[in-house]
Structure formats: structure tokens, C-alpha cells
Design a protein around this motif. Structure first.
Motif, PDB file in Angstrom:
ATOM      1  N   GLY A 106      34.927  43.809  52.417  1.00  0.00           N
ATOM      2  CA  GLY A 106      34.778  44.695  53.571  1.00  0.00           C
ATOM      3  C   GLY A 106      33.339  45.124  53.774  1.00  0.00           C
ATOM      4  N   GLY A 107      32.643  45.483  52.684  1.00  0.00           N
ATOM      5  CA  GLY A 107      31.252  45.911  52.800  1.00  0.00           C
ATOM      6  C   GLY A 107      30.334  44.792  53.243  1.00  0.00           C
ATOM      7  N   VAL A 108      30.576  43.586  52.756  1.00  0.00           N
ATOM      8  CA  VAL A 108      29.733  42.442  53.116  1.00  0.00           C
ATOM      9  C   VAL A 108      29.955  42.044  54.571  1.00  0.00           C
ATOM     10  CG1 VAL A 108      29.385  39.971  52.718  1.00  0.00           C
ATOM     11  CG2 VAL A 108      29.461  41.542  50.781  1.00  0.00           C
ATOM     12  N   MET A 109      31.206  42.050  55.019  1.00  0.00           N
ATOM     13  CA  MET A 109      31.500  41.644  56.398  1.00  0.00           C
ATOM     14  C   MET A 109      30.887  42.596  57.419  1.00  0.00           C
ATOM     15  SD  MET A 109      33.130  38.785  56.393  1.00  0.00           S
ATOM     16  CE  MET A 109      33.849  38.717  58.051  1.00  0.00           C
ATOM     17  N   GLY A 110      30.923  43.898  57.137  1.00  0.00           N
ATOM     18  CA  GLY A 110      30.206  44.839  57.983  1.00  0.00           C
ATOM     19  C   GLY A 110      31.033  45.596  58.995  1.00  0.00           C
TER      20      GLY A 110
ATOM     21  N   ILE B 290      30.175  51.316  50.234  1.00  0.00           N
ATOM     22  CA  ILE B 290      29.408  50.127  49.873  1.00  0.00           C
ATOM     23  C   ILE B 290      28.596  49.628  51.072  1.00  0.00           C
ATOM     24  CG2 ILE B 290      31.132  48.346  50.417  1.00  0.00           C
ATOM     25  CD1 ILE B 290      30.354  47.007  47.755  1.00  0.00           C
ATOM     26  N   TYR B 291      29.132  49.821  52.269  1.00  0.00           N
ATOM     27  CA  TYR B 291      28.382  49.463  53.475  1.00  0.00           C
ATOM     28  C   TYR B 291      27.130  50.332  53.590  1.00  0.00           C
ATOM     29  CZ  TYR B 291      27.413  48.791  58.478  1.00  0.00           C
ATOM     30  OH  TYR B 291      26.813  48.520  59.692  1.00  0.00           O
ATOM     31  N   SER B 292      27.311  51.641  53.422  1.00  0.00           N
ATOM     32  CA  SER B 292      26.173  52.553  53.558  1.00  0.00           C
ATOM     33  C   SER B 292      25.224  52.468  52.373  1.00  0.00           C
ATOM     34  CB  SER B 292      26.679  53.995  53.721  1.00  0.00           C
ATOM     35  OG  SER B 292      27.363  54.149  54.952  1.00  0.00           O
ATOM     36  N   SER B 293      25.744  52.186  51.178  1.00  0.00           N
ATOM     37  CA  SER B 293      24.859  52.053  50.020  1.00  0.00           C
ATOM     38  C   SER B 293      23.941  50.841  50.186  1.00  0.00           C
ATOM     39  CB  SER B 293      25.665  51.938  48.726  1.00  0.00           C
ATOM     40  OG  SER B 293      26.366  50.716  48.649  1.00  0.00           O
ATOM     41  N   GLY B 294      24.466  49.777  50.802  1.00  0.00           N
ATOM     42  CA  GLY B 294      23.618  48.620  51.075  1.00  0.00           C
ATOM     43  C   GLY B 294      22.499  48.956  52.039  1.00  0.00           C
TER      44      GLY B 294
ATOM     45  N   SER C  51      16.722  50.548  52.970  1.00  0.00           N
ATOM     46  CA  SER C  51      15.782  51.590  53.392  1.00  0.00           C
ATOM     47  C   SER C  51      14.867  52.016  52.258  1.00  0.00           C
ATOM     48  CB  SER C  51      16.555  52.795  53.929  1.00  0.00           C
ATOM     49  OG  SER C  51      15.689  53.778  54.438  1.00  0.00           O
ATOM     50  N   ALA C  52      15.334  51.869  51.023  1.00  0.00           N
ATOM     51  CA  ALA C  52      14.509  52.216  49.867  1.00  0.00           C
ATOM     52  C   ALA C  52      13.430  51.184  49.581  1.00  0.00           C
ATOM     53  CB  ALA C  52      15.392  52.382  48.636  1.00  0.00           C
TER      54      ALA C  52
ATOM     55  N   ARG D 141      21.331  42.427  54.683  1.00  0.00           N
ATOM     56  CA  ARG D 141      22.242  43.537  54.404  1.00  0.00           C
ATOM     57  C   ARG D 141      23.418  43.125  53.538  1.00  0.00           C
ATOM     58  NH1 ARG D 141      26.947  44.905  55.305  1.00  0.00           N
ATOM     59  NH2 ARG D 141      27.258  43.003  56.509  1.00  0.00           N
ATOM     60  N   TYR D 142      23.999  41.948  53.812  1.00  0.00           N
ATOM     61  CA  TYR D 142      25.180  41.557  53.067  1.00  0.00           C
ATOM     62  C   TYR D 142      24.868  41.292  51.594  1.00  0.00           C
ATOM     63  CZ  TYR D 142      23.363  36.832  53.984  1.00  0.00           C
ATOM     64  OH  TYR D 142      22.561  35.714  54.072  1.00  0.00           O
ATOM     65  N   LEU D 143      23.640  40.867  51.292  1.00  0.00           N
ATOM     66  CA  LEU D 143      23.258  40.681  49.891  1.00  0.00           C
ATOM     67  C   LEU D 143      23.082  42.021  49.193  1.00  0.00           C
ATOM     68  CD1 LEU D 143      20.755  37.665  49.843  1.00  0.00           C
ATOM     69  CD2 LEU D 143      23.136  37.743  49.087  1.00  0.00           C
TER      70      LEU D 143
END
Length: 502
Positions: free
Chosen positions: A171-175, A325-329, A334-335, A341-343
Motif C-alpha cells: 500500500g505504501g509503495v503504490m501510493g 509508511i507513505y508519509s514516512s517515505g 525531505s530529510a 518515493r516508492y524506494l
């Protein structure tokens, strides 16, 4: 003419959400006008789906654990939940005004490189949350299988962890599009099954026992309130604009605030109420929740509903973990990490699984570590939230999208004032929080004695005033010191180009 008509139809299909699902290519870049879609009402689904899990029931035991009565816990919890999600609603307004992720919009307050500090903190918080949710889903599944006589040991935990981890990472990778559709499904399924759960265990509530729980002190009430804030809205505030950034610029700000607040608050409020009634009716259940917050809830269920409950637990945890996991990516990008993004989401998924292994197989004091984690990171996140909200309040114009990515732009590179304010608020905040259940946090609370609050063993030791202080200092300090900087930024002419990709 035919090409023009087909192009119009394709655009209409994209806006309606009927397009084929694919991996989201957007990272930190600004969402173009052609891709903005939906209304503020659509924000209800991701926020409700992420907060409707069975974990909300366990917060009843967590709140009563502060030594307060049912009514005190209900009031403290209600204020903490609604107020903290209201903060999320305000931050979400920045998303539709700037159409970029939360931790990119934060550069307006902290500068392009200066914003890396809050981005790292945001990344740690979201990775921590997704790890906790993944671990809880794993333990709950093992408990259910154990009660059914189908296992429940190490093998079951390993398989459950792999399944939950895979769902979350995919889910996080797909976006964005997958998450929005997934959260709608999770909302309906978990909502219905949670109502069934409540109906099945309602006879375990004994009001005479609940009402007999003695009242606690004002300090214990404040401690519970702050814990509820950090456990709910303050755990999401650093990601609040990640979903509203897809809304059209003309969307109602009141609608964004309202639907974010309602979507995030309504399920936790109802779950908290019922969780308080259950935990207040049974001291044994309340203590069991501290060890296995989700699995303990199965002990009062009829056997035939254990599998549906496992579905509720897993989907509820996955719903929250996917958003994290979406927002942590995005926070990791940003850091300063330069990958797609998906990586970045995939990297966070690996860390999530590693952390879950520790919690599931090696940790023996979940609640103490959990409260310590929330309180410790809640202080700098509250400071950041105060700075971010004050900066947003002072702005009369939308963000200059190009300058959010330029060190030499109007927002600056490494401004000292917001960074020093955040550090000062964090240092002061950590000096006014404690958590004796986590030995690695013994260093906190170093200002309680100096401020005349009774030291680390006094009445104010567990009120966790540091979180509230950090929020207030960040907000008021930015209003007092940052107004001139914001006005100088807004006097500049808009950039000639709009940055559409990074």
C-alpha cells in the motif's frame, strides 16, 4: 477533433478516480492543477480508516492506567482526541494551499536545509508508529490462532508478520490512489465488524464497577489528556497535508479542517467510550491490555467471532500503518535522501519489519515502551507543530512552490530562529516529562525539581506538561519572532516558473 475529445474524456476519468491503479510517481514535487481532484469530504475516508482499528478500544485501559475515574478519562480523552485532530485539520489547510507534502511545506518556516531536522524527527515518529501497528496486528493474529487451537506460536507470528508487513509495504509503495481506495474498504469492513464486536461483549460491562473507580488528581487528569493527544492527532500532525495536497486550490479551508477533524476523531471517541466501560469493568482485562493491547480483547469473545475479529484487528492496523509508511517515505525524502518515493517507502518497510520482530519476539513491556516513545517524540513534534501553525496563520498568500525547493529562495536555507526555538522548546519539554516504565528515558524530567514541581517522584511527574509547553512555545514564539520574516517573504514577487517536478 477526435483526439481532443478523447483527451477530455481521459481527464474526466482521471478526476473521477476511474483510472487504472499504478505506482504513484509523485515524490516531493508539487501536484499540478490537472491532477488535483476531489472535495474536502474525501478526506474523511483516509482519516477514519486509519483510526477505526481495535487499538482504540485499548486506549480505555491506557487512560484508566493514569489513576483517574471513568468520567475523568472520558473527558480527558475526548479533549485530547478532538483537539489533536483539530491541529491536523489546520495543518491540512497548508496542503491545499501548497499542493506539496507536509514536510516540504514546512520549509517555508524552517528553510530548505533547516527543515531537515524536523523531517528526520517526523520520519522517526512515523516509522515508529507503523512498527507498533504492524507488531500489534501480528500479536493479535497469534492470539486468535492460539485460542482456536491452530497454533499461535513462533511460526504463526512469523507468517502473520510477513502478511501484515506485505500488505502495509504494498500500500505504501503504490501510493495515493491505492491508499484512498484501500481506506474506503477498510472503513466499511472494520466499522461494521467493530459494531458487531461491541454488541457481542456488551454484557461484560458492569456500570456499578466502572462508576466505583476512584477519581484521580488534576495532575493525573492532565497526564491522561496529553497521552491521548500524542496517541492520536499529534501522531499524525506531521503528515496531515500529505492527502489534502491533492485537493483543488479553491477547496474550502473550513471543509478541510472539519472533515479531517471529524474523520480522525469520530471512531476514536466511540471506541474510547466503550474501551473505558470494558476496562473499568475488569481489572484483569485492563492489565492484560497493557501486555497485548489487541489480543487481550479476544478473551471475552465467543469463539465463532475470533476470525472476524482478527480481520478487524489486522485491517485496522494496516489502515494506520499504510498512511504512516507513505508519509514516512515522504519525510525521508525531505530529510535529504535522493531516491524515488516508492524506494523510500520500501526502505521504511524493511525497518518496520525489523522493529516489529523486536517488539513481538523480544520486548516484555509493551505499554511502558509505547508511552515512552509517544511522549519523547511528542515533545519535538509538538514544538514543530506550534511553529508550523503559527507560520501558516501569519501567511496571507499561498506558498511560492518554486522557492520551496531553492536554497536561495524567499524561504531561506538555514534560518536560525525557528531551529533554535524548536530546540529550546524540546529541551524544556523533555525536562518536564517522565516515564519510569522505560529505563532508557530516566534522563528526562530534569526540570521538574528546578521548576518547583516536586521532582521526578512528585505529583506533576507524570502530567507530561512538556508536550503542552513545547506546543505553546513553538506557536507563541513564532508569532512573536517570525512575523517580520513572513512579511518580507510575501513582499517578494512570485517566482516566474512553477516547479512541477523534483
Amino acid at each position: 477533433m477526435t483526439d481532443s475529445r478523447e483527451s477530455s474524456e481521459n481527464r474526466a476519468e482521471n478526476r473521477s478516480g476511474g483510472r487504472q491503479l499504478q505506482v504513484e510517481t509523485h515524490g516531493l514535487d508539487v501536484i499540478g492543477d490537472a491532477e488535483r481532484k476531489g472535495t474536502p469530504r474525501t478526506l474523511f475516508w483516509p482519516w477514519f480508516g486509519a483510526n477505526v482499528g481495535a487499538l482504540g478500544l485499548s486506549y480505555g485501559a491506557f487512560a484508566l492506567g493514569f489513576g483517574i475515574s471513568f468520567w475523568q478519562a472520558l473527558i480527558a480523552g475526548s479533549i485530547g482526541i478532538v483537539f489533536s485532530f483539530l491541529l491536523c485539520g489546520f495543518v491540512a489547510v497548508a496542503g491545499k494551499r501548497g499542493s506539496a507534502p507536509t514536510m516540504v511545506l514546512s520549509r517555508a518556516a524552517y528553510g530548505v536545509r533547516g527543515n531537515r531536522l524536523p523531517s528526520v524527527i517526523s520520519w522517526v515518529l512515523t516509522v515508529g508508529w507503523e512498527t507498533v501497528l504492524c507488531a500489534l496486528a501480528t500479536m493479535a493474529t497469534a492470539t486468535v490462532f492460539g485460542r482456536l487451537g491452530w497454533g499461535g506460536g513462533t511460526e504463526t507470528k512469523v507468517v502473520a508478520l510477513l502478511v501484515v508487513g506485505a500488505l502495509t509495504v504494498v500500500g505504501g509503495v503504490m501510493g495515493f490512489d491505492v491508499i484512498m481506495r484501500l481506506q474506503t474498504v477498510i472503513t466499511v469492513v472494520t466499522g461494521v465488524l467493530t459494531v458487531v464486536y461491541i454488541a457481542l461483549v456488551a454484557d461484560h460491562i458492569h456500570w456499578s464497577t466502572v462508576s466505583a473507580v476512584p477519581a484521580g488528581s488534576a495532575q493525573e487528569f492532565i497526564g491522561a489528556l496529553v497521552f491521548m493527544m500524542t496517541g492520536f492527532g499529534l501522531g499524525w500532525v506531521n503528515a496531515a497535508a500529505d492527502y489534502s495536497r491533492y485537493l483543488p486550490r479553491g477547496s474550502s479551508s473550513r471543509g478541510v479542517i472539519g472533515w479531517t477533524t471529524v474523520g480522525g476523531s469520530v471512531a476514536p471517541l466511540l471506541l474510547l467510550l466503550f474501551g473505558l466501560l470494558l476496562a473499568g469493568s475488569s481489572k484483569d482485562l485492563s492489565q492484560a491490555i497493557a501486555i497485548d493491547p489487541i489480543g487481550a480483547l479476544t478473551t471475552i469473545l465467543p469463539t465463532w467471532f475470533l476470525i472476524p475479529f482478527a480481520v478487524v484487528a489486522v485491517l485496522g492496523m494496516v489502515g494506520g500503518a499504510v498512511l504512516d509508511i507513505y508519509s514516512s517515505g515522504l519525510a525521508l525524502l525531505s530529510a535529504g535522501l535522493r531516491v524515488p518515493r516508492y524506494l523510500a517507502a520500501l526502505v521504511d518497510g524493511v525497518l518496520m519489519i525489523a522493529g516489529s520482530i523486536y517488539i513481538v519476539f523480544f520486548s516484555d513491556n509493551f505499554l511502558g515502551q509505547f508511552i515512552g516513545f509517544l511522549t519523547t517524540l511528542g515533545v519535538p513534534v509538538a514544538a514543530w507543530c506550534g511553529v508550523m501553525l503559527a507560520d501558516l496563520v501569519m501567511r496571507r498568500r499561498d506558498y511560492d512552490e518554486r522557492d520551496l525547493f531553492r536554497n536561495s529562495g524567499r524561504y531561506g536555507d538555514l534560518p536560525l530562529q525557528p531551529l533554535l526555538l524548536t530546540l529550546a522548546a524540546t529541551v524544556l519539554g523533555w525536562g518536564l516529562v517522565t516515564n519510569s516504565a522505560a529505563s532508557w528515558l530516566d534522563w528526562q524530567g530534569y526540570l521538574l525539581d528546578a521548576f518547583g514541581l516536586g521532582g521526578k517522584t512528585g505529583a506533576w511527574a507524570y502530567a507530561n506538561l512538556g508536550v503542552l509547553l513545547a506546543l505553546a512555545l513553538g506557536f507563541l514564539g513564532t508569532l512573536a519572532l517570525g512575523r517580520g520574516r513572513v512579511r518580507a517573504q510575501e513582499r517578494q514577487d512570485p517566482s516566474e516558473e512553477v516547479l512541477s517536478a523534483v
